[in-house]
Structures are given as structure tokens and as C-alpha cells.
Write an enzyme that holds these catalytic residues in place. Structure first.
Site, PDB file in Angstrom:
ATOM      1  N   ASP A 233       0.719  -1.473   0.364  1.00 52.18           N
ATOM      2  CA  ASP A 233      -0.128   0.181  -0.178  1.00 52.18           C
ATOM      3  C   ASP A 233       0.699   1.448  -0.116  1.00 52.18           C
ATOM      4  O   ASP A 233       1.901   1.114   0.661  1.00 52.18           O
ATOM      5  CB  ASP A 233      -0.577  -0.010   1.196  1.00 52.18           C
ATOM      6  CG  ASP A 233      -2.035   0.772   1.369  1.00 52.18           C
ATOM      7  OD1 ASP A 233      -2.552   1.473   0.251  1.00 52.18           O
ATOM      8  OD2 ASP A 233      -2.244   2.390   2.023  1.00 52.18           O
ATOM      9  N   GLU A 297       1.351  -0.250  -4.841  1.00 55.53           N
ATOM     10  CA  GLU A 297       0.383   0.657  -5.138  1.00 55.53           C
ATOM     11  C   GLU A 297       1.448   1.765  -5.416  1.00 55.53           C
ATOM     12  O   GLU A 297       1.788   2.620  -3.805  1.00 55.53           O
ATOM     13  CB  GLU A 297      -0.977   0.585  -4.170  1.00 55.53           C
ATOM     14  CG  GLU A 297      -1.597   1.147  -4.660  1.00 55.53           C
ATOM     15  CD  GLU A 297      -2.254   2.025  -3.322  1.00 55.53           C
ATOM     16  OE1 GLU A 297      -3.618   2.406  -3.914  1.00 55.53           O
ATOM     17  OE2 GLU A 297      -1.230   1.458  -2.075  1.00 55.53           O
TER      18      GLU A 297
END
Length: 573
Positions: A233, A297
């Protein structure tokens, strides 16, 4: 071809071939190079205990449906211990399961069932920030300014006469300032801490070696439990520019940094120092048997810069958000496909393809929007340019069929195989995304793409559980999207996906290469991948098709023409 290059508007009158583009390299064809990976958002997938929130046993009970769909791997969004201020992306313990979702034993059972079904398992990791409830942050608050504990996070003295102003002008992704002032142990106003997201999500200071060592241990904990990789993330956010200088992002920029192109890099995104972190992670994964992967990401543009994340000694994959944001036009689609394959192949990596996830408006709605909608803003009842549902579904089916024929790795977001649209008409009282609250309702946020799935049309909560409870309300008109009314029905969106994935596997499209075909008109994307020819019509004027065997079509074909907003796969062209 780069994204900045313009395609030749002049097309010949008959289809011709151009030079092939390959998505693979001589480095080999590891499983992740061609995999179709399905994202499960645990809160909204399946609820086994009836409390209205999905859980790990619920996921385990429904894994057979994913194996039947034909995917290769499952990626789980966070299920760690968390106060759930940001739906689990505010982690309070990286090495345990939140009781909301189950136990470590439940995770082990899920891992075992996935293995039994031939599915690999990827878990989310959130290294940019923790929860304020994490013991590390609580220790930092207690220890006070100048302590070793505070060096693990980005604490700074404030500006102004008495430190009453934040250290800089950085905005939060969720709206408002990116700094919060703490009250010290003696009751006086104290230092400020950085949080690029919610105030309950303080950013780590990744210049601290201690932080780096802790996360190497986190990696090993989950690798020891058999995970096949990590989706990282905010992978572009860990390192901040020294000195934390002021920066005002463009008013029309995306919240996570995408869309800036060649503009100046924000001091909190895509700093060069992140790469040494991922090189050390790469070494940890190499020390384990099997092919474990790191997936970034990273909202980074241009694509040539994003390719730095997937060099041979760093990550294996990075989400291709340039593709997700390309829109439903032939020119933009072909341009981004060309650029993606070129830049990722240059570093020996596959391109990834993705159209939806838990942070963006579902593409069954997004592709029919008629007004600008920056990433993270979401849509709701008062949004301009709301989509026509039929147009959105047609474009989503066509876009998905095009995507699944591309060489490389594809990501699916739960529910897109059902054709789910964004849930637009959620009551204000039901919304939970921090974006909604931090912008005082000016931005709807991401709740609309996170509504629990419909499994059975006539069951409570559409089969999400047996009690009818649901942490976000499910639209009452989702009956027609339920899995049980689509399974085995020719032409349904679910069967379209199952057919596409079966053909993709049979013809090894993920390991193939593209030969562009021209001559079908300016609104058409046409290419050959091995034995399969793909023609997608993004316009409104029907396009004449060659005589060939039809493998797949997103709409029933009546005669030798492909209507607008449709894709067909042919063999024998």
C-alpha cells in the site's frame, strides 16, 4: 510509443499488421508474469457470523467460486488488528488478525483451502503509516520530544511563536491538513505528527533503521505462514524529501499523486530513497522457497518512472494506474498499451492491467461518467455527470474483454465479474470513508465501490450473510447482479468473465504478444495475440468484421458488424 506521442490519424482501408510488442522477457515466465489476480475486500466479500462485516471464514467458504471463475491468485485487503478508522488500512498490529475478521487459525485455514484449490495468496501490507493505536505510536506519545520512540514517526515542532502552526502546508489525501498537534504528558500543546491520510494514521519515518528492521520481521512472519506475496500500500510514499519543504499540489491533481505526468514530483511521493527499501525486501523474499512477489501500489507517472519500481532486484509488479485512468477511447487505450509494454519490458517486467479496485469508482460506472471525477473523490447523488447504467455496463464488459486479452498480468476487483456498478445512492448517514468526513461531504469518497457483494438474489443481504445485516447498505435493485442468477446463463457478465479467463488460459494470452491491426477506423482498438484477434469498438458506429470463428463477444452479434461499446474475440483472421 510513449504516452505523449500522437497516433497517426490516417488509417488504411484494409487491416494491416504492425510490429509485435511483447509483454514478457528472456527472464522467464514466472507465474506472476501472466497471472489473473482477484482482489478480495474482506469487509464486503462474505460474512460467516452475521455481524454485517465480512470475515476470513466467509472468504474461505466462497473460495470455490473464485477457482470456478478461473483466476490464479487472490489478494486480500487488510485484515489485521485495527480500530477500523480507515477500513483496516490503519493497522494496530501487523502480525495478528483483527477479531472482526477472525483469528490466525482462520487465516491458516484460508491459506490451506486456497492451496487445495490451486490459488496463490497475496496479502496487503501497509508500511507508510500505522494506526495511532499501534503500540509503537503510543510509546512515542508517552516518551516525548527528542526520544528514540518519536524518531520512528515524523514528529516535528510547529511553526509560529508558540509552535501553534503546522510544520509545513502539506494536505492530507483525505482532505484537510496532513499534521495534527499532540498534547504532551504534562498537558501542554506539543509537537505535530505527519499523517498523509487520516489523523489516526501517522506516517512512519523510513529514514530510521529501526523501522526498516521491524518491517523485515513483518515480511518474514507472513512468509512463514505461506503467503505468496505482498501488495504494498502507498508504495511510493515511504520516503519524504529531506527538510519536508512546503508544496501545494495542483487543484485538479489526483489525491494519490497520479495525473501529474512530468510535473514536479511532490516531496512526499516517489522519492528515490524508496528503492533501497524494496531491494532489501526483495532479498528477504528470495530467501524463501517458491516464487514470492511484491506488488506496488504506486501512483507514479510517467510510466517510464513507474518502471523503476519493477527493476529485476526490486518488485515484481506495479499497478498500471495509467491504464485504469485511460478512459474509453481507442486513441488513449492504444497509446497506454504501447507505452506500458514498452517501458515494463525494458526492465524485464510484465505490465499489469487493472480497471477497478477498492479506491476508485467501479468501471461499470466510471466509463460512462460525463464529468471530471478525480481519483478518490467518488460519486454520489449530487455528483455532476452521473452515468447511464446500461451504457456503463456495456463499456465495462467491452473494456474487461479487451483487458483480459492483453499479454501480462491482470487484476480483477471483487464484483466486477458480476457487472456491479458503483453504489451511488448511499444515505449520508451510512457513509464511512474518512474522505467524506474530512471534506465535510464535499467528496463522497470510496464507500460506493465497497458495498458487500450479492451472492443469492432471494437471500438475506443477497447471501452476504444469513442475518440481513450489512455494514454498508446494498442497493435494493442489485437482485439482477446476484451470482446465482448469472451462473450458467449465456451472455451474463459472470459467464463472459468465465469464458474470457478460460480462453485466456487455453491460448496463453498472458504470455503472448501484440500485433496491432489497423484499418477498422479511429474508434477501434484491434490487435492479434497469437491465434486470437481482438476488436473493440469504443465509438457508436458499427464496424464491419472479418469472416472468422467467434470465440467471445460482449454483445450478441447480428450479422458481420460489431456495434459500439462492444468487444469481440475471433480466431482464424
Amino acid at each position: 510509443m510513449s504516452l505523449d506521442e500522437t497516433l497517426d490519424p490516417n488509417t488504411p482501408t484494409t487491416p494491416t499488421e504492425t510490429e509485435p510488442l511483447t509483454a514478457t522477457s528472456e527472464a522467464g515466465h514466472d507465474w506472476w508474469r501472466t497471472a489473473v489476480i482477484y482482489q478480495v475486500y474482506p469487509r464486503s466479500f462474505a460474512d460467516s457470523d452475521g455481524d454485517g462485516i465480512g470475515d476470513l471464514p466467509g472468504i474461505t467458504s466462497r473460495l470455490q467460486s473464485l477457482a470456478d471463475l478461473g483466476v490464479d491468485a487472490v489478494w486480500l485487503s487488510p485484515f489485521y488488528t485495527s480500530p477500523q478508522n480507515d477500513a483496516g488500512y490503519d493497522v494496530a498490529d501487523y502480525c495478528d488478525v483483527d477479531p472482526l475478521f477472525g483469528t490466525l487459525a482462520d487465516f491458516d485455514a484460508l491459506r490451506a483451502r486456497a492451496t487445495e484449490l490451486g490459488l496463490r495468496l497475496i496479502v496487503d501490507l501497509v508500511p507508510n503509516h500505522s494506526s495511532t493505536q499501534h503500540r509503537w505510536f503510543q510509546a512515542a506519545l508517552a516518551a516525548g520530544p527528542g526520544s528514540v520512540e518519536r524518531s520512528h514517526y515524523l514528529f516535528r515542532d510547529g511553526q509560529g511563536v508558540d509552535g501553534e502552526l503546522p510544520p509545513n502546508n502539506w494536505p492530507s489525501v483525505f482532505g484537510g491538513e496532513a499534521w495534527t498537534r499532540v498534547t504532551e504528558a504534562d498537558g501542554t500543546p506539543g509537537q505535530w505528527y505527519l499523517h498523509l491520510f487520516d489523523s489516526s494514521q501517522p506516517d512512519f519515518d523510513w529514514s530510521d533503521p529501526w523501522v526498516r528492521e521491524q518491517f523485515l520481521d513483518v515480511l518474514r512472519f507472513w512468509l512463514d505462514r505461506g503467503v505468496d506475496g505482498f501488495r504494498v500500500d502507498v508504495a511510493h510514499g515511504l520516503i519524504k524529501k529531506p527538510g519536508l519543504p512546503d508544496y501545494t499540489p495542483p487543484a485538479d491533481g489526483n489525491s494519490m499523486g497520479g495525473g501529474l505526468g512530468e510535473a514536479e514530483t511532490p516531496p512526499y511521493w516517489a522519492q528515490d530513497g524508496v528503492h533501497e527499501i524494496y531491494r532489501s525486501w526483495h532479498e528477504v523474499l528470495l530467501s524463501y522457497p517458491g516464487e514470492r512477489i511484491l506488488v506496488a501500489e504506486a501512483w507514479v507517472e510517467p510510466l517510464s518512472k513507474l518502471a523503476h519500481w519493477v527493476r529485476p532486484d526490486e518488485m515484481q509488479q506495479a499497478f498500471n494506474f495509467s491504464y485504469l485512468e485511460s478512459g474509453w477511447t481507442a486513441t488513449s487505450i492504444r497509446r497506454v498499451i504501447d507505452a506500458s509494454i514498452e517501458v515494463f519490458s525494458s526492465v524485464g517486467a510484465p505490465s499489469t492491467w487493472v480497471l477497478s479496485n477498492h479506491d476508485v469508482v467501479r468501471h461499470a460506472s466510471r466509463l460512462a461518467l460525463t464529468a471530471e471525477n478525480p481519483q478518490g473523490a467518488g460519486i454520489g447523488p449530487k455528483s455532476p455527470g452521473l452515468p447511464d447504467r446500461a451504457v456503463g455496463l456495456a463499456r465495462a464488459r467491452a473494456a474487461s474483454a479487451l483487458m483480459l486479452a492483453l499479454p501480462g498480468s491482470a487484476y480483477l476487483y471483487q464484483g466486477e465479474e458480476l457487472g456491479l456498478p458503483e453504489a451511488i445512492d448511499l444515505p449520508d448517514s451510512a457513509r464511512q470513508d474518512p474522505t467524506w468526513f474530512r471534506t465535510n461531504g464535499e467528496r463522497y469518497g470510496r464507500d460506493g465501490c465497497r458495498v458487500p457483494l450479492p451472492w443469492e438474489s432471494a437471500s438475506p443481504a443477497f447471501g452476504f450473510n444469513t442475518t440481513g445485516e450489512s455494514w454498508l447498505p446494498q442497493p435494493s435493485d442489485w437482485t439482477s447482479y446476484a451470482r446465482d442468477v448469472q451462473i450458467g446463463v449465456p451472455g451474463s457478465t459472470l459467464e463472459l468473465y468465465r469464458l474470457a479467463l478460460a480462453i485466456r488460459a487455453e491460448y496463453r494470452l498472458g504470455a503472448g504478444e501484440i500485433e496491432w491491426l489497423t484499418g477498422y477506423g479511429p474508434d477501434v482498438v484491434a490487435f492479434r495475440n497469437g491465434e486470437v484477434t481482438v476488436i473493440a469498438n469504443t465509438g457508436s458506429v458499427p464496424v464491419e468484421l472479418p469472416i472468422a470463428d467467434e470465440l467471445l463477444a460482449t454483445v450478441p452479434l447480428d450479422g458481420p458488424a460489431l456495434p459500439g461499446d462492444a468487444t469481440v474475440w475471433l480466431r482464424g483472421v
